[in-house]
Design a protein around this motif. Structure first.
Motif, short mmCIF file in Angstrom:
data_model
loop_
_atom_site.label_atom_id
_atom_site.label_comp_id
_atom_site.label_asym_id
_atom_site.label_seq_id
_atom_site.Cartn_x
_atom_site.Cartn_y
_atom_site.Cartn_z
N ARG A 75 -10.23 15.66 -2.33
CA ARG A 75 -10.85 16.99 -2.43
C ARG A 75 -11.78 17.07 -3.63
O ARG A 75 -12.82 17.74 -3.57
N ALA A 76 -11.43 16.39 -4.71
CA ALA A 76 -12.31 16.38 -5.88
C ALA A 76 -13.62 15.68 -5.56
O ALA A 76 -14.70 16.13 -5.99
N ARG A 78 -14.94 15.44 -2.61
CA ARG A 78 -15.64 16.22 -1.59
C ARG A 78 -16.01 17.61 -2.09
O ARG A 78 -16.43 18.46 -1.30
N ALA A 79 -15.88 17.86 -3.37
CA ALA A 79 -16.03 19.21 -3.91
C ALA A 79 -17.35 19.87 -3.52
O ALA A 79 -17.42 21.08 -3.29
N GLU A 80 -18.43 19.07 -3.41
CA GLU A 80 -19.73 19.64 -3.09
C GLU A 80 -19.99 19.70 -1.59
O GLU A 80 -21.01 20.26 -1.16
#
Length: 250
Positions: A75-76, A78-80
């Protein structure tokens, strides 16, 4: 689209991603597949990812903590990107079908969790899993085969992946075929071991060929998946000529 796959056996995916016509989708990045091993996020010298189940019983259960750390790392990264649901392949999930594949093929992707052993600590499932999917009423050794099935089905629907752009429109279950099964197919030679190609396919008469194919689709579907016939009839997709063809079968 991007699919992040959480798996204890990422090496299983290497030949899959490099083989067949769908490799074009992965090589081009149309379907971006990234592999994550929860063992990389486990603690201790042994990088343990499973333990015995409380209450006793056979097998081992995947630990929640390594999975949670692995998911946080994904998730970090894929944050954008657009938010991605976490999908678990599980016997209690909804069966994967053509409509679901079409949904995923038009999506921005997902995080696919491949379980192993007796399963995954239920607390992780309750806290993090958004959707569960099943391939059918049977059990696999792990979710990797199910993940590959979803990825393959999605990849072949991407533009430019198949040699013929319209090829997948004639797949079984496709709305272009009114949800019916596809018809039989033949190629050279015209006769093989005493079995000829149906004369309709050699006639050169387009309308006659299409009627033969439609009748074959109806016959095969009525014989093997009568539920699909009823669904097409209920949706008003069957023509009077279709009903006549089905009446002859009866």
């Amino acid at each position: 689209m991007r699919f992040d796959v959480i798996t204890l056996f990422p090496e299983l995916f290497a030949p899959f991603l490099a083989s067949g016509v769908t490799r074009r989708a992965y090589a081009s990045g149309q379907v971006d597949v990234r592999l994550w091993n929860p063992r990389d996020y486990a603690e201790g010298n042994y990088r343990r990812v499973d333990d015995r189940p409380f209450g006793g019983g056979p097998g081992m259960v995947m630990l929640a903590e390594p999975l949670a750390r692995c998911l946080a790392a994904i998730r970090a990264e894929r944050a954008e990107d657009a938010p991605a649901p976490l999908v678990l392949f599980s016997p209690i999930g909804a069966p994967l079908n053509h409509a679901a594949v079409e949904h995923w093929s038009a999506s921005t992707g997902a995080i696919l969790l491949c379980g192993r052993y007796e399963g995954i600590d239920q607390r992780f499932i309750d806290m993090h899993v958004d959707l569960q999917i099943s391939l059918g009423d049977f059990v696999l050794s792990g979710g990797e085969i199910a993940a590959m099935a979803l990825l393959d089905a999605v990849a072949r629907l991407q533009p430019g992946v198949l040699n013929d752009e319209g090829s997948h429109q004639l797949d079984s279950f496709n709305p272009a075929l009114d949800g019916l099964l596809d018809c039989p197919h033949y190629t050279r030679p015209e006769e093989w071991q005493g079995q000829p190609v149906p004369p309709e396919l050699l006639s050169g008469h387009h309308a006659q060929i299409e009627r033969w194919r439609r009748d074959q689709r109806l016959a095969l579907t009525a014989r093997h998946r009568p539920d699909l016939i009823e669904a097409a009839r209920g949706a008003g997709r069957l023509t009077p000529a279709d009903e006549a063809a089905l009446a002859k079968l009866r």
